[in-house]
Design a protein around this motif. Structure first.
Motif, PDB file in Angstrom:
ATOM      1  N   ASN A 158       7.147   2.584  -1.284  1.00 15.20           N
ATOM      2  CA  ASN A 158       6.907   1.532  -0.294  1.00 15.20           C
ATOM      3  C   ASN A 158       7.174   0.148  -0.877  1.00 15.20           C
ATOM      4  O   ASN A 158       7.611  -0.762  -0.166  1.00 15.20           O
ATOM      5  N   ASP A 159       6.888  -0.010  -2.171  1.00 14.60           N
ATOM      6  CA  ASP A 159       7.179  -1.289  -2.810  1.00 14.60           C
ATOM      7  C   ASP A 159       8.685  -1.543  -2.851  1.00 14.60           C
ATOM      8  O   ASP A 159       9.143  -2.677  -2.659  1.00 14.60           O
ATOM      9  N   ALA A 160       9.468  -0.488  -3.059  1.00 18.18           N
ATOM     10  CA  ALA A 160      10.931  -0.623  -3.023  1.00 18.18           C
ATOM     11  C   ALA A 160      11.396  -1.020  -1.622  1.00 18.18           C
ATOM     12  O   ALA A 160      12.308  -1.839  -1.473  1.00 18.18           O
ATOM     13  N   GLY A 173       7.408   2.764   6.827  1.00 17.14           N
ATOM     14  CA  GLY A 173       6.817   3.827   7.632  1.00 17.14           C
ATOM     15  C   GLY A 173       5.307   3.846   7.620  1.00 17.14           C
ATOM     16  O   GLY A 173       4.692   4.722   8.233  1.00 17.14           O
ATOM     17  N   LEU A 174       4.690   2.880   6.919  1.00 15.05           N
ATOM     18  CA  LEU A 174       3.232   2.768   7.007  1.00 15.05           C
ATOM     19  C   LEU A 174       2.834   2.635   8.469  1.00 15.05           C
ATOM     20  O   LEU A 174       3.505   1.952   9.250  1.00 15.05           O
ATOM     21  N   THR A 190       1.545  10.348   6.939  1.00 11.42           N
ATOM     22  CA  THR A 190       0.373   9.482   7.028  1.00 11.42           C
ATOM     23  C   THR A 190      -0.669  10.268   7.811  1.00 11.42           C
ATOM     24  O   THR A 190      -0.337  11.248   8.503  1.00 11.42           O
ATOM     25  N   SER A 191      -1.915   9.849   7.719  1.00 16.27           N
ATOM     26  CA  SER A 191      -2.965  10.583   8.432  1.00 16.27           C
ATOM     27  C   SER A 191      -2.750  10.527   9.945  1.00 16.27           C
ATOM     28  O   SER A 191      -3.099  11.459  10.671  1.00 16.27           O
ATOM     29  N   ASP A 241       0.831  -1.213   0.000  1.00 17.33           N
ATOM     30  CA  ASP A 241       0.000   0.000   0.000  1.00 17.33           C
ATOM     31  C   ASP A 241       0.861   1.257   0.000  1.00 17.33           C
ATOM     32  O   ASP A 241       2.052   1.231   0.299  1.00 17.33           O
ATOM     33  N   GLY A 242       0.216   2.365  -0.314  1.00 20.03           N
ATOM     34  CA  GLY A 242       0.861   3.669  -0.202  1.00 20.03           C
ATOM     35  C   GLY A 242       1.661   4.068  -1.430  1.00 20.03           C
ATOM     36  O   GLY A 242       1.467   3.533  -2.527  1.00 20.03           O
ATOM     37  N   THR A 243       2.565   4.999  -1.239  1.00 18.31           N
ATOM     38  CA  THR A 243       3.372   5.539  -2.327  1.00 18.31           C
ATOM     39  C   THR A 243       4.234   4.446  -2.946  1.00 18.31           C
ATOM     40  O   THR A 243       4.899   3.682  -2.245  1.00 18.31           O
ATOM     41  N   ARG A 244       4.236   4.368  -4.287  1.00 15.84           N
ATOM     42  CA  ARG A 244       4.943   3.304  -4.974  1.00 15.84           C
ATOM     43  C   ARG A 244       5.747   3.851  -6.152  1.00 15.84           C
ATOM     44  O   ARG A 244       5.480   4.956  -6.619  1.00 15.84           O
TER      45      ARG A 244
END
Length: 360
Positions: free
Chosen positions: A89-91, A129-130, A196-197, A62-65
């Motif tokens: 985040n995938d990296a 960091g999620l 993040t929120s 999830d998140g920035t990719r």
């Protein structure tokens, strides 16, 4: 001076001296500044040209990719660029799985690393960091992690890069550094922002001017605009009021009373711009720096006590010609010298025989 971010710290990157702090020990969610730890661990634990195979788990993060494809292979160094510049985040997951086989195992490595640099109030549960409840750090800890990471030249090169072409299996574009300070602040040279929120806006940024390098950490600002205003305010304050000076060179000897000590590394101090300074030893084998305006800084772990030496023995950093042969030569060199000695003996023996023949 005050800032609006919930927690903040300003340090001198070379000395570690704290120049400003606010809630610096409060445990908070870091968001993507977590990737600073992931990035430096990747650079120190793997080889730049390692081929990383992207898993389905990394692809579906999830998140920035940076839009890695399942089964895609990329050099580790490329993934660190995607991690730190474009906050992929995938990296992060691909790197973690490549180095340790799983996110869980890599997170344990991250926590061992944090402890090793003195970040004792940090607990990482993922490499990106999620938000997770137990994934926490402090402003003071992130400053230590950032200062350590910035000693690595490849890391420094990556975090100051603004734009880099990207050739992926599913995404052909450019990596664009998300740290706005690189284009808006003179001397800015890194390093990472996040959001993040739950964590709000977070930022670790650095800048260097006239031989002084400063690092700012800000946690939980209410807006991107606000966190960059806070960063500029703290950096401006630091550069206006302080300078970094070398107070003791590595290997230098300093004596106090009956004791003598050697600096195990070059010691820097951040002192007021118009001040002079003097140094002395504290009883716990540490170094204390005092400035003309009354500022005192302590460095407890930078000195090594001189050992009592036998008469005629060399002190550290003093050269001597009396070098033991066993330590002077490696094993191959020793055999080479032995061979040449045998050759000399043989040639001498042959010369003696020839002379005897001629006499006969």
């Amino acid at each position: 001076m005050s800032v609006n971010s919930e927690a903040a710290i300003l340090i001198d990157a070379r000395s570690g001296d704290v120049l400003y702090k606010k809630n610096e020990e409060k445990e908070m969610a870091p968001a993507s500044i977590t990737k600073i730890a992931t990035g430096i661990i990747a650079l120190e634990s793997g080889r730049a040209d390692d081929q990383v195979v992207v898993s389905r788990n990394a692809r579906q993060t999830d998140g920035t990719r940076i839009f890695l494809a399942e089964g895609e292979q990329k050099p580790l160094e490329d993934l660190v660029y995607g991690l730190l510049m474009n906050s992929g985040n995938d990296a992060a997951v691909a790197i973690a799985e490549h180095i340790d086989g799983s996110v869980t195992a890599f997170s344990q490595r991250m926590n061992r690393f944090a402890q090793s640099v003195g970040a004792n109030h940090t607990n990482f549960t993922n490499p990106s960091g999620l938000y997770e409840k137990e994934h926490v750090t402090t402003a003071a800890d992130m400053a230590k992690i950032a200062a350590y990471a910035m000693k690595n030249e490849k890391f420094r090169e990556i975090v100051r890069t603004r734009i880099k072409p990207w050739e992926g299996k599913e995404w052909k574009s450019e990596l664009v550094n998300h740290n706005k300070m690189l284009v808006s602040y003179q001397g800015a040279n890194g390093i990472k922002n996040g959001f993040t929120s739950q964590s709000g806006f977070t930022l670790v940024t650095s800048a260097e001017r006239n031989g002084t390098e400063l690092i700012v950490v800000l946690l939980k600002a209410t807006s991107s605009n606000q966190i960059y205003k806070d960063a500029i305010k703290l950096l401006d304050y630091g550069f206006s009021h302080y300078k970094t000076v070398p107070v003791l060179k590595a290997g230098a000897k300093i004596s106090e009373g009956e004791g003598s000590y050697y600096a195990s590394e070059t010691v820097y101090a951040s002192i007021p711009k118009d001040d002079m300074f003097k140094v002395r030893i504290v009883p716990q084998n540490g170094l204390i720096v005092e400035t003309t305006s009354g500022l005192t800084r302590e460095y407890p772990s930078v000195l090594t006590k001189e050992q009592h030496l036998e008469a005629g023995a060399p002190a550290p950093n003093e050269q001597t010609d009396a070098v033991d042969t066993a330590s002077k030569y490696s094993l191959p060199e020793f055999f080479m010298l032995f061979f040449w000695w045998l050759m000399i003996v043989f040639m001498s023996w042959m010369m003696i025989l020839l002379l005897k023949k001629e006499r006969v």
